[in-house]
Design an enzyme around this catalytic site. Structure first.
Site, mmCIF file in Angstrom:
data_model
loop_
_atom_site.group_PDB
_atom_site.id
_atom_site.type_symbol
_atom_site.label_atom_id
_atom_site.label_comp_id
_atom_site.label_asym_id
_atom_site.label_seq_id
_atom_site.Cartn_x
_atom_site.Cartn_y
_atom_site.Cartn_z
ATOM 1 N N CYS A 1 -2.540 8.032 4.813
ATOM 2 C CA CYS A 1 -2.715 7.466 3.265
ATOM 3 C C CYS A 1 -3.991 7.984 3.053
ATOM 4 O O CYS A 1 -3.968 8.127 1.689
ATOM 5 C CB CYS A 1 -2.729 6.034 3.267
ATOM 6 S SG CYS A 1 -3.451 5.438 4.960
ATOM 7 N N GLU B 1 0.943 -1.134 0.118
ATOM 8 C CA GLU B 1 -0.022 0.093 -0.149
ATOM 9 C C GLU B 1 1.003 1.176 -0.005
ATOM 10 O O GLU B 1 1.667 1.344 0.913
ATOM 11 C CB GLU B 1 -1.022 -0.022 1.300
ATOM 12 C CG GLU B 1 -2.109 1.104 1.208
ATOM 13 C CD GLU B 1 -2.170 2.006 2.450
ATOM 14 O OE1 GLU B 1 -2.399 1.423 3.399
ATOM 15 O OE2 GLU B 1 -1.875 2.928 2.192
HETATM 16 P P1 NAP Z 1 9.433 3.287 3.307
HETATM 17 O O1 NAP Z 1 11.067 4.420 3.245
HETATM 18 O O2 NAP Z 1 9.068 3.063 2.070
HETATM 19 O O3 NAP Z 1 9.896 2.193 4.117
HETATM 20 C C1 NAP Z 1 8.875 1.615 4.733
HETATM 21 C C2 NAP Z 1 9.522 0.107 5.352
HETATM 22 O O4 NAP Z 1 10.231 -0.485 4.249
HETATM 23 C C3 NAP Z 1 10.835 0.411 6.143
HETATM 24 O O5 NAP Z 1 10.905 -0.316 7.441
HETATM 25 C C4 NAP Z 1 11.894 0.407 5.381
HETATM 26 O O6 NAP Z 1 13.169 0.031 6.037
HETATM 27 C C5 NAP Z 1 11.473 -0.860 4.312
HETATM 28 N N1 NAP Z 1 11.893 -0.481 3.105
HETATM 29 C C6 NAP Z 1 11.826 0.432 2.189
HETATM 30 N N2 NAP Z 1 12.486 0.391 0.920
HETATM 31 C C7 NAP Z 1 13.107 -0.958 1.251
HETATM 32 C C8 NAP Z 1 14.025 -1.536 0.345
HETATM 33 N N3 NAP Z 1 14.159 -1.341 -0.946
HETATM 34 N N4 NAP Z 1 14.458 -2.811 0.756
HETATM 35 C C9 NAP Z 1 14.162 -3.049 1.782
HETATM 36 N N5 NAP Z 1 13.597 -2.673 2.905
HETATM 37 C C10 NAP Z 1 13.014 -1.398 2.406
HETATM 38 O O7 NAP Z 1 8.506 4.532 3.904
HETATM 39 P P2 NAP Z 1 8.648 5.323 5.235
HETATM 40 O O8 NAP Z 1 9.832 5.073 5.988
HETATM 41 O O9 NAP Z 1 7.510 5.027 6.344
HETATM 42 O O10 NAP Z 1 8.532 6.755 4.891
HETATM 43 C C11 NAP Z 1 9.210 7.248 3.640
HETATM 44 C C12 NAP Z 1 8.060 7.943 2.833
HETATM 45 O O11 NAP Z 1 7.098 6.835 2.447
HETATM 46 C C13 NAP Z 1 7.433 9.069 3.212
HETATM 47 O O12 NAP Z 1 7.867 10.348 3.022
HETATM 48 C C14 NAP Z 1 6.145 9.052 2.333
HETATM 49 O O13 NAP Z 1 6.303 9.369 1.018
HETATM 50 C C15 NAP Z 1 5.822 7.532 2.174
HETATM 51 N N6 NAP Z 1 4.870 6.946 2.810
HETATM 52 C C16 NAP Z 1 3.570 6.828 2.340
HETATM 53 C C17 NAP Z 1 2.552 6.354 3.188
HETATM 54 C C18 NAP Z 1 1.108 6.384 2.795
HETATM 55 O O14 NAP Z 1 0.272 5.784 3.422
HETATM 56 N N7 NAP Z 1 0.802 6.842 1.387
HETATM 57 C C19 NAP Z 1 2.760 5.683 4.459
HETATM 58 C C20 NAP Z 1 4.185 5.808 5.318
HETATM 59 C C21 NAP Z 1 5.078 6.336 4.191
HETATM 60 P P3 NAP Z 1 14.256 0.989 6.448
HETATM 61 O O15 NAP Z 1 13.278 2.231 7.430
HETATM 62 O O16 NAP Z 1 15.074 0.240 7.282
HETATM 63 O O17 NAP Z 1 14.687 1.510 5.304
#
Ligand code: NAP
Length: 524
Positions: A302, A265
């Site tokens: 979200c 999601e």
């Molecule tokens: P994220 O960077 O996508 O990370 C989410 C989880 O997945 C973390 O545990 C991260 O681990 C892991 N992960 C991400 N990419 C990975 C990869 N290539 N390989 C392995 N593990 C991976 O999201 P976030 O930290 O929650 O926030 C960053 C951005 O995501 C926000 O600025 C926002 O734009 C977006 N976001 C959107 C929503 C929504 O509901 N639309 C919700 C949350 C976040 P690590 O932290 O250890 O890297």
């Protein structure tokens, strides 16, 4: 509960093997005790071997036993709600009262899944009895039920540290389905994750279940998440987060020798369409409501109604003025992590560099990772010409789109990528435009809201929290609501079986008293 910072594997606590981290308080900019353990692929492997061992017994637990286990988690979640809320507040900068409510609601979600398990309808039992005299060929007895997929890897979300995290809806629905869970805790709230993980671990032990039913791992960077997705014993993955992260994990899983389903999601702007009669009748009310809902969780939701579209005409100026007045009331507030704050600042600036005009703002941040509320505006032409204006700015920014005609409104609706939700504000006189808009929205979203906002969301049997890409990677499923269990089950048909070898749900005499599809008719 005294936090130890350990990983939770096999009913025990596992110390760090790959360094440690401390939680960060985004409100004060300070690190918080204690140290939290990082693990690596070896811990993932251990957790998954145990989960695989647990699968045989856990997936076959009786419905009542499994329901009681879920209710025990719910009771424990409620019992720790004050402590959990206080710690979560420290780790997010969001108010503790919000998390007390989130803990109680999430306990309610576990109870609802207990009811789903007891009803047994998720098994979707179907019986097509033998027809030995059928011409031209006899039919053998066929019976179908859904079975649990196997061990599931769940990535906890950053933005809802209870309801979408360790003891959140993904875990509740996977456990309800009969799948052991290995949870990758989000590093934005390690203390909240430990509290939630430990109550699940306790519930596993007190219920006499195999200790492999639940594990919590944490690691530095991508290695641990990649190890989870790559592990041959994982049979499905759920993820809530960025499009880049979700798609990296999705692609990785599809490149395994045995590809597995990955339910991500990712991103949605939840476009809100205000049709002319509704705009004229209550533009100001809609403008105020938009900002109030849009600022929930500092816009880190979200379902944030991020983009509002209306044809310029009677009521538009009132809507804009009310939104400007409301946004000015919002103080800059801490965002979940410095990384999310940086991305917010960058993306809000990107909108302005691409032509969005700043109509209003909340109090400016003094310093640190505080996000300032912003209200921006573009024309329909700009929105159509610049794709990034249709993309999410995760944080407290809202975009008004001033359209020139109803035709442009339809064109703009067609330009959006897949969404979790879309909203329609309309009165009786808007019926023709509403009828033209609805099929456009149905193709692009999983939920259409009428004369309300996309927040708050109900967690119920009729909930869809899903939608076409990039809202999710698989629009056939929901990640919230009772239907979320369907991500974790698959059909098995038992053909020509003796009664005593059949699963209970499919036996003659219906010992579980389930509603079943018998020769195409529901029967009990
Ligand atoms: P994220 O960077 O996508 O990370 C989410 C989880 O997945 C973390 O545990 C991260 O681990 C892991 N992960 C991400 N990419 C990975 C990869 N290539 N390989 C392995 N593990 C991976 O999201 P976030 O930290 O929650 O926030 C960053 C951005 O995501 C926000 O600025 C926002 O734009 C977006 N976001 C959107 C929503 C929504 O509901 N639309 C919700 C949350 C976040 P690590 O932290 O250890 O890297």
């Amino acid at each position: 509960m005294t936090l130890t910072g350990d990983l939770l594997i096999g009913g025990g606590r596992v110390p760090a093997t790959a360094g440690t981290m401390k939680a960060f308080n985004p409100a004060t900019g300070e690190f918080i005790e204690p140290e939290f353990a990082f693990g690596g692929p070896a811990e993932v492997d251990r957790a998954l071997r145990l989960a695989d061992e647990a699968y045989d017994s856990y997936s076959r637990t009786g419905l009542e036993e499994r329901a009681l286990f879920l209710e025990l988690i719910a009771d424990k979640l409620e019992a720790v709600k004050d402590e959990l809320a206080a710690r979560t507040s420290l780790e997010t900068g969001l108010p503790a009262a919000q998390f007390e409510g989130e803990a109680v609601r999430t306990a309610g979600v576990f109870r609802k899944f207990a009811a789903v398990v007891r009803q047994g309808r998720f098994l979707q039992a179907a019986i097509d009895p033998a027809q030995p005299d059928r011409q031209p060929t006899p039919r053998m007895d066929h019976r179908l039920q859904k079975v649990a997929l196997g061990p599931v890897a769940i990535f906890g979300a950053s933005n809802f540290p209870i309801s979408y995290s360790v003891a959140g809806g993904d875990t509740a629905s996977a456990l309800a389905a009969g799948c052991p869970v290995v949870l990758k805790a989000h590093n934005a709230h390690p203390g909240a994750s430990e509290i939630e993980g430990r109550i699940i671990q306790e519930a596993v032990a007190e219920s006499g279940l195999h200790p492999g039913v639940f594990a919590l791992v944490r690691g530095p960077g991508n290695e641990i998440g990649e190890a989870l997705v790559d592990h041959p014993l994982v049979k499905a993955v759920t993820f809530t987060g960025s499009e880049a992260g979700g798609m990296a994990l999705y692609r990785r899983a599809q490149q395994r020798p045995d590809p597995i389903p990955v339910f991500t999601e990712m991103t949605s702007v939840n476009p809100t369409f205000v049709l002319p009669a509704a705009l004229a009748a209550r533009g100001a009310e809609i403008g105020t409501g938009l900002v109030q809902r849009g600022m929930y969780n500092v816009g880190q939701a979200c379902l944030k109604p991020a983009v509002l579209l209306a044809v310029e005409g009677p009521g538009y100026a009132e809507l804009r003025e009310a939104a400007v007045t409301e946004v000015a009331k919002w103080d800059a507030r801490p965002m979940l992590t410095p990384g999310i704050h940086d991305a917010y600042t960058r993306n809000a600036q990107r909108h302005q560099d691409n032509g969005a005009v700043r109509l209003g703002e909340g109090t400016a941040p003094e310093d640190g990772a505080y996000g300032q509320a912003l209200l921006l505006e573009v024309t329909g032409e700009q929105l159509l010409a610049e794709p990034t204006l249709r993309e999410e700015v995760f944080g407290p920014t809202l975009l008004l789109v001033k359209l020139s005609s109803s035709e442009q409104l339809l064109e703009a609706a067609r330009a959006f990528r897949g969404q979790l939700s879309a909203t329609l504000h309309a009165d009786a006189a808007d019926r023709t435009t509403a009828e033209a808009l609805l099929p456009v929205l149905e193709r692009r979203t999983g939920r259409i809201v009428f004369n309300a906002f996309s927040i708050p969301q109900e967690v119920s049997y009729a909930t869809t929290h899903g939608g076409p890409f990039p809202a999710t990677s698989d629009s056939r499923f929901t990640s919230v609501g009772m239907g979320a269990i369907e991500r974790f089950i698959r059909p098995v048909t038992y053909q020509n079986f003796p009664d005593e070898l059949l699963p209970q749900a499919l036996r003659d005499g219906n010992p579980l008293g389930l509603w079943r599809l018998v020769d195409g008719e529901l029967a009990r």
